[in-house]
Design a protein around this motif. Structure first.
Motif, PDB file in Angstrom:
ATOM      1  N   MET A  69      98.550  76.961  57.346  1.00 56.85           N
ATOM      2  CA  MET A  69      98.770  76.935  55.900  1.00 56.85           C
ATOM      3  C   MET A  69     100.215  76.567  55.602  1.00 56.85           C
ATOM      4  O   MET A  69     101.133  76.922  56.335  1.00 56.85           O
ATOM      5  N   THR A  73     101.768  77.533  49.748  1.00 58.66           N
ATOM      6  CA  THR A  73     100.518  78.269  49.551  1.00 58.66           C
ATOM      7  C   THR A  73     100.653  79.712  50.045  1.00 58.66           C
ATOM      8  O   THR A  73     100.178  80.654  49.392  1.00 58.66           O
ATOM      9  N   ALA A  76     102.638  81.793  47.655  1.00 55.38           N
ATOM     10  CA  ALA A  76     101.883  82.094  46.446  1.00 55.38           C
ATOM     11  C   ALA A  76     100.915  83.257  46.658  1.00 55.38           C
ATOM     12  O   ALA A  76     100.598  83.992  45.718  1.00 55.38           O
ATOM     13  N   LEU A  77     100.453  83.432  47.884  1.00 52.77           N
ATOM     14  CA  LEU A  77      99.525  84.525  48.179  1.00 52.77           C
ATOM     15  C   LEU A  77     100.215  85.870  48.306  1.00 52.77           C
ATOM     16  O   LEU A  77      99.579  86.913  48.111  1.00 52.77           O
TER      17      LEU A  77
END
Length: 484
Positions: A69, A73, A76-77
């Protein structure tokens, strides 16, 4: 004997190495701002070129972050995401450390840097009574490291590597089962490059079984020789040469810290880890060392070198730790420490201490251990020993030297009728005394232009003090010492 190999794949070796360097409790209690890594938050190892996640801890997995990943991303998690850069040299050093440890139970180990070990095991099975006994002994050694690993056996090095990297996690010498497991693996999981995999996919070949069903002659006609070589080595038909690992003759261990350390008292925990590894290294070789050298890597500063000596020579971690603590008391850090390295100076064979069975106990410290403690606390230059010289002149009969480290000092055989206390400079005799013994003539020193000719006497003054006096060639009297 059917060849059998075992491959160990360590998918999170850098992350495991860093997390093992220091427990979280030490970070919170001692280093405040420097301890910016929290084990309870998501932590990922990021590739510095692709900005993709290579390794992650359980908290990151629970947050939905996955291998491969992107950083955007992943961030953001989890807003508390902690990111470290991937360093292959950390994994390679840890890999060598594991290989060194496994060498205690198995002989033929080949390194697959940065995160794999290949073991030739068919020649070890008789020693351990079979495959189960061998794996039990090997697993006990692996349990000493807090690392995650996948494992698998295979009839060839490539077969074992393929099954381990796809997390088969089984040990077997049953050839049909091994061939079946290899056959169901996808080509993308193999050692083949992406171009070759795509070329095979265009002709309908997607798994290893489809490829191995083709005769090697037909494969050689349509594809390059590298594919043929790979298939031959995967099946075990072709010889696969290996370079096997040989243990290091000198101890050297590097430890990257999960977070920076600003106080010397906190340094002892990672130092004790290095000392424990040193003890094992020396113990299995029956060696001692008289000096260890810590290199402390500081942020934006030159590294510090901390030398710790033992006059007697030690191998035990707790004794080296006691000496190291004393050295750390006098050490000032200019910047936070992000890594440690421990090396040894010359080593020597360990021989048991010879003592008399009927000698009374003399305490827990030997002469050399006491010297080592004093030197570590006060500095080497602060400790001296009195040495007798072959000279009859009172001011030159002894001198201060560095402690003799080869053995305990021999008893000092002083000349008879010498005072316990010597005056720094002889003083003129100004009181009435009674001569009790003498004279003793000392006439020497002609060879170094500092000759003396004196007649020494033992006398007693009116206060009951016993004096060592002499009469010079000029007939003057001087007091040179006092008897206790």
């Amino acid at each position: 004997m059917q060849p059998l190999w075992l491959y160990l794949h360590f998918p999170h070796l850098q992350l495991d190495s860093l997390c093992d360097a220091m427990p979280q409790s030490h970070a919170k209690e001692h280093d405040g701002v420097s301890a910016h890594i929290n084990h309870q938050h998501s932590l990922v190892i990021l590739h510095h070129k692709t900005n993709c996640v290579l390794q992650l801890n359980q908290a990151a997995t629970d947050a939905g972050i996955r291998i491969g990943m992107g950083l955007g991303t992943a961030a953001a998690l989890d807003q508390h995401l902690q990111v470290l850069s991937y360093k292959s040299d950390i994994e390679q050093k840890k890999l060598i450390e594991i290989a060194e440890h496994l060498y205690l139970v198995t002989s033929d180990i080949s390194l697959f840097p940065p995160n794999g070990l290949l073991l030739r095991i068919h020649n070890m099975l008789m020693l351990y009574g079979g495959l189960k006994g061998y794996w039990r002994a090997l697993k006990a050694q692996l349990n000493d490291f807090q690392v995650h690993y996948y494992y698998a056996s295979g009839q060839s090095p490539y077969a074992a590597r393929l099954l381990a990297r796809t997390a088969w996690n089984q040990i077997s010498d049953h050839l049909p089962m091994l061939l079946h497991q290899i056959g169901i693996r996808q080509l993308v999981d193999s050692e083949l490059d992406r171009k070759t995999v795509d070329k095979l996919a265009r002709v309908g070949i997607h798994c290893i079984a489809d490829l191995m069903a083709l005769p090697l002659k037909d494969v050689a006609k349509r594809f390059d020789i590298d594919l043929v070589t790979y298939l031959g080595r995967l099946s075990g038909e072709f010889h696969h040469p290996m370079d096997f690992y040989h243990p290091q003759s000198k101890f050297q261990r590097y430890l990257e810290l999960l977070y920076e350390i600003s106080h010397t008292d906190t340094l002892m925990f990672p130092m004790q880890q290095l000392l424990a590894a040193l003890e094992q290294f020396l113990k299995i070789r029956d060696l001692l060392t008289q000096k260890i050298i810590f290199t402390l890597y500081q942020r934006d500063q030159e590294s510090l070198t901390l030398e710790v000596g033992s006059a007697q020579g030690e191998y035990q971690a707790n004794k080296w730790a006691n000496l190291t603590v004393l050295k750390l008391d006098n050490l000032t850090l200019k910047a936070p420490i992000f890594a440690l390295e421990l090396t040894t100076a010359e080593t020597q064979l360990r021989s048991p201490e010879k003592t008399d069975l009927f000698n009374a106990s003399k305490g827990t410290l030997s002469y050399l251990q006491l010297i080592s403690l004093l030197q570590a606390k006060l500095g080497e230059q602060a400790i001296s020993q009195v040495m007798l010289d072959d000279d009859f002149r009172p001011n030159k009969v002894n001198r201060y030297v560095q402690p003799q480290l080869k053995s305990a000092p021999k008893p000092i055989l002083v000349q008879p009728l010498r005072p316990s206390f010597m005056l720094k400079m002889p003083q003129p005799l100004t009181e009435k005394v009674t001569v009790i013994h003498g004279p003793e003539r000392i006439s020497t020193g002609w060879w170094d232009s500092q000759p003396i000719t004196r007649d020494y006497f033992i006398a007693r003054n009116q206060h009951g003090q016993w004096l060592w006096i002499y009469r010079a060639a000029s007939k003057q009297w001087f007091a040179h010492g006092l008897f206790s």
